[in-house]
Write a protein that holds these residues in place. Structure first.
Motif, PDB file in Angstrom:
ATOM      1  N   SER A 193       0.780  -1.090   0.500  1.00  0.00           N
ATOM      2  CA  SER A 193       0.128  -0.054   0.067  1.00  0.00           C
ATOM      3  C   SER A 193       0.764   1.484  -0.025  1.00  0.00           C
ATOM      4  O   SER A 193       1.688   1.133   0.738  1.00  0.00           O
ATOM      5  N   THR A 196      -1.442   8.295   1.456  1.00  0.00           N
ATOM      6  CA  THR A 196      -2.223   8.202   2.943  1.00  0.00           C
ATOM      7  C   THR A 196      -3.551   8.518   3.151  1.00  0.00           C
ATOM      8  O   THR A 196      -4.588   8.548   1.868  1.00  0.00           O
ATOM      9  N   ARG A 200      -5.574   5.758   0.264  1.00  0.00           N
ATOM     10  CA  ARG A 200      -3.925   4.969   0.195  1.00  0.00           C
ATOM     11  C   ARG A 200      -4.493   4.078  -0.966  1.00  0.00           C
ATOM     12  O   ARG A 200      -5.791   3.524  -0.890  1.00  0.00           O
TER      13      ARG A 200
END
Length: 207
Positions: A193, A196, A200
């Motif tokens: 991943s 943010t 994300r």
């Protein structure tokens, strides 16, 4: 919230009576305060005074979640019915039914996820231990899970074929987990991943 005043020879007796009157499971399911302490009179006879307490049931997290969810749906003005199921592992599952469940699902389940998040907050305001709330509508969760698994396999093939990484669109944590889990056994593909929250996203790349 129903509040009762109950007396008894002792505080424990008054509490037991309050549990019965409030139809609670145990004394752990009520809140109470002592208004009058019991008092023994002269020679244990004259001037005896019973204990007096004021009590009410503690809010039940599952009931509060149900009440909150129904209120939100009513405010939305959509013809949706709610069914609740509690499990032993402190999880409450809500199923939403209606002719057009898409109204409460939203694009890629965003409305459903928002509802679930808000109901979770409402429930855990009253929980001594954290409980998990899950909300589904029209079996969307299972259908979405299968769609994401198929998407993961297709994009993994693309990454392997082109030799380059593939970035998916931003997803909530539970959907990213489905992508990671679908490809975790592959020896030729890795996933991770990036970005943010709430933007994300998952990256699929050749090893």
């Amino acid at each position: 919230m129903k509040i009762v005043k109950v007396s008894g020879k002792t505080i424990e007796e008054a509490v037991a009576s309050a549990v019965t009157e409030l139809d609670a499971k145990t004394k752990d399911h009520i809140d109470y305060k002592v208004i009058e302490e019991p008092k023994k009179g002269f020679l244990g006879l004259l001037g005896n005074r019973s204990a007096l307490i004021e009590a009410q049931r503690k809010p039940d997290p599952a009931e509060e979640a149900d009440r909150f969810l129904r209120a939100v749906i009513e405010d939305m003005g959509v013809p949706i019915q709610v069914a609740k199921e509690e499990t032993r592992d402190r999880k409450v599952m809500f199923q939403l039914y209606g002719e057009d469940p898409g109204i409460v699902i939203g694009r890629h389940g965003k409305t459903l996820d928002s509802l679930q998040y808000l109901v979770q907050l409402a429930a855990n305001r009253y929980a001594d231990k954290h409980i998990t709330i899950a909300i589904d509508a029209g079996n969307y969760r299972e259908r979405r899970r299968e769609t994401l698994k198929q998407l993961a396999e297709n994009l993994a093939s693309k990454a392997e074929r082109t030799g380059g990484k593939v970035e998916l669109e931003p997803m909530p944590p539970q959907e990213r987990k489905i992508i990671h889990a679908a490809l975790q056994r592959s020896r030729r593909i890795k996933t991770y991943s990036d970005g943010t929250e709430p933007r994300r996203y998952v990256v699929i790349a050749p090893v």
